[in-house]
Design an enzyme around this catalytic site. Sequence first.
Site, mmCIF file in Angstrom:
data_model
loop_
_atom_site.group_PDB
_atom_site.id
_atom_site.type_symbol
_atom_site.label_atom_id
_atom_site.label_comp_id
_atom_site.label_asym_id
_atom_site.label_seq_id
_atom_site.Cartn_x
_atom_site.Cartn_y
_atom_site.Cartn_z
ATOM 1 N N LYS A 114 81.633 75.406 6.035
ATOM 2 C CA LYS A 114 81.557 74.588 4.812
ATOM 3 C C LYS A 114 81.095 75.420 3.616
ATOM 4 O O LYS A 114 81.642 75.319 2.523
ATOM 5 C CB LYS A 114 80.585 73.405 5.032
ATOM 6 C CG LYS A 114 81.029 72.467 6.151
ATOM 7 C CD LYS A 114 79.980 71.423 6.455
ATOM 8 C CE LYS A 114 78.729 71.946 7.111
ATOM 9 N NZ LYS A 114 78.914 72.458 8.490
ATOM 10 N N ALA A 159 70.537 72.848 8.119
ATOM 11 C CA ALA A 159 71.815 73.450 7.736
ATOM 12 C C ALA A 159 71.653 74.947 7.477
ATOM 13 O O ALA A 159 70.590 75.402 7.055
ATOM 14 C CB ALA A 159 72.334 72.775 6.463
ATOM 15 N N GLY A 160 72.709 75.684 7.753
ATOM 16 C CA GLY A 160 72.751 77.109 7.396
ATOM 17 C C GLY A 160 74.170 77.378 6.931
ATOM 18 O O GLY A 160 75.099 77.384 7.731
ATOM 19 N N HIS A 161 74.350 77.522 5.639
ATOM 20 C CA HIS A 161 75.699 77.690 5.068
ATOM 21 C C HIS A 161 75.861 79.123 4.569
ATOM 22 O O HIS A 161 75.149 79.548 3.666
ATOM 23 C CB HIS A 161 75.925 76.675 3.942
ATOM 24 C CG HIS A 161 75.897 75.254 4.432
ATOM 25 N ND1 HIS A 161 76.032 74.168 3.601
ATOM 26 C CD2 HIS A 161 75.765 74.743 5.678
ATOM 27 C CE1 HIS A 161 75.985 73.056 4.324
ATOM 28 N NE2 HIS A 161 75.814 73.379 5.586
ATOM 29 N N GLN A 171 75.896 69.758 8.496
ATOM 30 C CA GLN A 171 76.197 69.424 9.894
ATOM 31 C C GLN A 171 77.689 69.058 10.019
ATOM 32 O O GLN A 171 78.479 69.540 9.230
ATOM 33 C CB GLN A 171 75.285 68.288 10.408
ATOM 34 C CG GLN A 171 73.826 68.702 10.575
ATOM 35 C CD GLN A 171 73.043 68.725 9.281
ATOM 36 O OE1 GLN A 171 72.975 67.736 8.592
ATOM 37 N NE2 GLN A 171 72.446 69.847 8.952
HETATM 38 P P1 GDP Z 1 78.629 76.129 7.718
HETATM 39 O O1 GDP Z 1 77.310 75.698 8.258
HETATM 40 O O2 GDP Z 1 79.696 75.118 7.951
HETATM 41 O O3 GDP Z 1 78.577 76.556 6.281
HETATM 42 O O4 GDP Z 1 79.042 77.422 8.570
HETATM 43 P P2 GDP Z 1 78.071 78.647 8.974
HETATM 44 O O5 GDP Z 1 77.861 79.496 7.791
HETATM 45 O O6 GDP Z 1 76.895 78.170 9.716
HETATM 46 O O7 GDP Z 1 78.974 79.372 10.051
HETATM 47 C C1 GDP Z 1 80.240 79.850 9.761
HETATM 48 C C2 GDP Z 1 80.250 81.333 10.093
HETATM 49 O O8 GDP Z 1 81.588 81.793 10.145
HETATM 50 C C3 GDP Z 1 79.565 82.193 9.052
HETATM 51 O O9 GDP Z 1 79.001 83.304 9.687
HETATM 52 C C4 GDP Z 1 80.711 82.606 8.140
HETATM 53 O O10 GDP Z 1 80.450 83.821 7.460
HETATM 54 C C5 GDP Z 1 81.820 82.782 9.145
HETATM 55 N N1 GDP Z 1 83.185 82.497 8.656
HETATM 56 C C6 GDP Z 1 83.599 81.561 7.773
HETATM 57 N N2 GDP Z 1 84.941 81.551 7.703
HETATM 58 C C7 GDP Z 1 85.380 82.507 8.554
HETATM 59 C C8 GDP Z 1 86.672 82.951 8.957
HETATM 60 O O11 GDP Z 1 87.709 82.461 8.531
HETATM 61 N N3 GDP Z 1 86.718 83.960 9.898
HETATM 62 C C9 GDP Z 1 85.605 84.507 10.419
HETATM 63 N N4 GDP Z 1 85.748 85.468 11.329
HETATM 64 N N5 GDP Z 1 84.380 84.108 10.066
HETATM 65 C C10 GDP Z 1 84.268 83.105 9.163
HETATM 66 P P1 IMO Z 2 75.334 73.167 9.301
HETATM 67 O O1 IMO Z 2 75.180 72.398 8.017
HETATM 68 C C1 IMO Z 2 75.173 73.153 13.655
HETATM 69 C C2 IMO Z 2 72.248 70.516 15.549
HETATM 70 C C3 IMO Z 2 71.080 71.151 16.257
HETATM 71 C C4 IMO Z 2 70.795 70.103 17.305
HETATM 72 C C5 IMO Z 2 71.071 68.801 16.576
HETATM 73 C C6 IMO Z 2 69.844 68.144 15.983
HETATM 74 O O2 IMO Z 2 74.940 74.579 9.204
HETATM 75 O O3 IMO Z 2 76.673 72.925 9.890
HETATM 76 P P2 IMO Z 2 68.193 68.688 13.988
HETATM 77 O O4 IMO Z 2 67.551 69.962 13.560
HETATM 78 O O5 IMO Z 2 69.074 68.074 12.976
HETATM 79 O O6 IMO Z 2 67.198 67.723 14.548
HETATM 80 O O7 IMO Z 2 69.117 69.110 15.237
HETATM 81 O O8 IMO Z 2 71.972 69.121 15.541
HETATM 82 N N1 IMO Z 2 72.404 70.921 14.135
HETATM 83 C C7 IMO Z 2 73.375 71.743 13.705
HETATM 84 N N2 IMO Z 2 74.322 72.413 14.397
HETATM 85 N N3 IMO Z 2 75.118 73.232 12.317
HETATM 86 C C8 IMO Z 2 74.198 72.556 11.606
HETATM 87 O O9 IMO Z 2 74.205 72.503 10.255
HETATM 88 C C9 IMO Z 2 73.243 71.795 12.309
HETATM 89 N N4 IMO Z 2 72.183 71.036 11.947
HETATM 90 C C10 IMO Z 2 71.698 70.509 13.071
HETATM 91 O O10 IMO Z 2 71.430 72.386 16.816
HETATM 92 O O11 IMO Z 2 71.708 70.215 18.355
HETATM 93 MG MG MG Z 3 75.837 76.376 9.574
#
Ligand code: GDP
Ligand code: IMO
Ligand code: MG
Length: 429
Positions: free
Chosen positions: A16, A39-41, A230
Site C-alpha cells: 500500500k 502498520a509498516g508501509h 492492514q
Molecule cells: P504495506 O504495509 O502494504 O505498505 O506493505 P509493506 O511495506 O509492509 O510490504 C511490502 C514490501 O514489498 C516492502 O518491502 C516493499 O518495499 C516491497 N515491494 C512493494 N512492491 C514490490 C514489488 O512489486 N516487488 C517487490 N519485489 N517488492 C515490492
Molecule cells: P500493514 O498496514 C500485516 C497483524 C498482526 C497480527 C494481527 C493483529 O503494514 O499492512 P495487531 O497488532 O493489530 O493487534 O495485530 O494483525 N497485522 C498486520 N499484518 N500488516 C499489517 O499492517 C498488520 N497490522 C497488524 O501480525 O497477526
Molecule cells: Mg506493512
Amino acid sequence: MKVDVILGLQWGDEGKGKIVDVFTPRYDIIARFQGGPNAGHTIIFGGKKFVLHTIPSGIFHRKTLNVIGNGVIIDPFILFKEIDTLREAAMEPEENLLVSRRAHLILPTHRLLDAALESAKGDSRIGSTLKGIGPTYTDKYGRNGVRVGNITGSNFNTHYELLKSGHLDVVRNLGFDYSSHLFDGMVFDEYEERWFESVGRLKRLKVIDSEIFLNASLEQGKTILAEGAQGTMLDVDFGSYPFVTSSNTITAGVCSGLGIPPHRIGKIFGIFKAYCTRVGSGPFPTELIDSDGDKLRTGGNEFGSTTGRPRRCGWLDLPALKYSIMLNGIDSLIMMKADVLDPFPEINICTGYSIEKEILQGFPFDLSDENIHPVYERMSGWNRSLDGCKAMDDIPDALAEYIRFIEKNVGLPVDIVSIGPDRLQTLQR
Ligand code: GDP
Ligand code: IMO
Ligand code: MG
C-alpha cells in the site's frame, strides 16, 4: 469531489505504501483512516528506503497534505520517532502533516496490556504486533479512551493516571511481570517519560478537526486519497476472527475513520500481491510450508516491516480475493510483487475451497476448519526476469495470461502491475 480509496485485499503488507506514494502527485490530500503503528508501509525511491507506521505515505511530496484521521490510533513516541527519521533525511514532515483532534492515544500501558494479554493467551495468541492496538481500541469503544484533543485539557494527567492504574491492575492480575518488559529497548518508566515528552511535542503539531477540514476541502474541489492499513482479511468484522486487528480495514472504515459521508466515496483501488502472505497467527488456506514457501519469502523479502518477523507465504487465493472485492466495492485492481514469481516454472492459483471433495459455495465462516482444502489451477511461469519491462506491453505472455486468468475470475481489471519495490518499477495500463 469525492474521496478515492486505496486499501489491502489480503492480510496486509500488500504494498500500500508504495502505491500511495506513486499516486500522491494526483492528490491534494492523503488521509489515513484506521489502524495505528501496527502498520509498516515501505516507500523506496532514489536508493533510499523509508518505513512509515503512523504518517500517511504521501508525506514525501511536499505539496500534498497528509492527514492522520480520527479513526487512527496514535502512539506519540512512535509518531515522533518517525518524524525525526524523516527530519534526519532532510525533510520537514511537520509542515504538511495534520492530526485529528479526535484520534485516540495509545498509552504506554496499552502496549503493556497488549503484551500481557497476548502472553496469557499462550498457544492461541494472535501474533499481535504488540503496539497496543487491541487495548487502545477496547478503551475507545468502552468509552474510556484519551484523544489528541484531550492533551491540552486540565484533567489530562488525572485521566491518564486513572487509565494507567486500571491497566496495571489487569496486568498484575494476569501475573505478567513487566519489570523487565522492554518498549523499544526501554523499561516502562523510561518509556513513559519519553512518551510524555512526545505528548509535549504533539501539542505543537497541526492538530485539527479533520472531519470538518476534509469535508470543506471536498467542497473546495480538492482531491483526497484515503490510505488503508492492514488488509481486508484482518478486518475486525470480516477477517479471520479472532486472528484480526481491531479496526474496520474496509472501505466502510473510511466513512467512520475520516467523517466522510458514503456518497462522497469515489474510486476504490484494491491492492493485492501476486501471491499471499500473512504475519502472525490465524488460518491461511494456501500457505506453503515447503521450499516454494521459502522461495517466496526470500525472493519477496517477506519479513515484517514493523516487527521483522518472517511472513508466512502461499499461493494467490482467489476466493479470499473475491470476498474482499465484494466487501470493499473495488473498482480497480493493483497487483504487486509479480517479479517475486519470476523464478517459478509453474505457479498455482487457488480457485476455490473444497470440503470432502465438494466445492464450497460462498466464503466460509471459519477459514480455520481443517477440512477446508484449496483447489488449485496450475499455470506456467514466465521463467525470466521482469527487470527490463518498462510498460505493460513488455510483460511476458505467461504473466499476461496469469493476469487475464485473475481478471476473468474476479470480474475486474488489473490496471497496475508492480514489478519491484521502487517507485519507478510500476507498470500502468
Ligand atoms: P504495506 O504495509 O502494504 O505498505 O506493505 P509493506 O511495506 O509492509 O510490504 C511490502 C514490501 O514489498 C516492502 O518491502 C516493499 O518495499 C516491497 N515491494 C512493494 N512492491 C514490490 C514489488 O512489486 N516487488 C517487490 N519485489 N517488492 C515490492
Ligand atoms: P500493514 O498496514 C500485516 C497483524 C498482526 C497480527 C494481527 C493483529 O503494514 O499492512 P495487531 O497488532 O493489530 O493487534 O495485530 O494483525 N497485522 C498486520 N499484518 N500488516 C499489517 O499492517 C498488520 N497490522 C497488524 O501480525 O497477526
Ligand atoms: Mg506493512
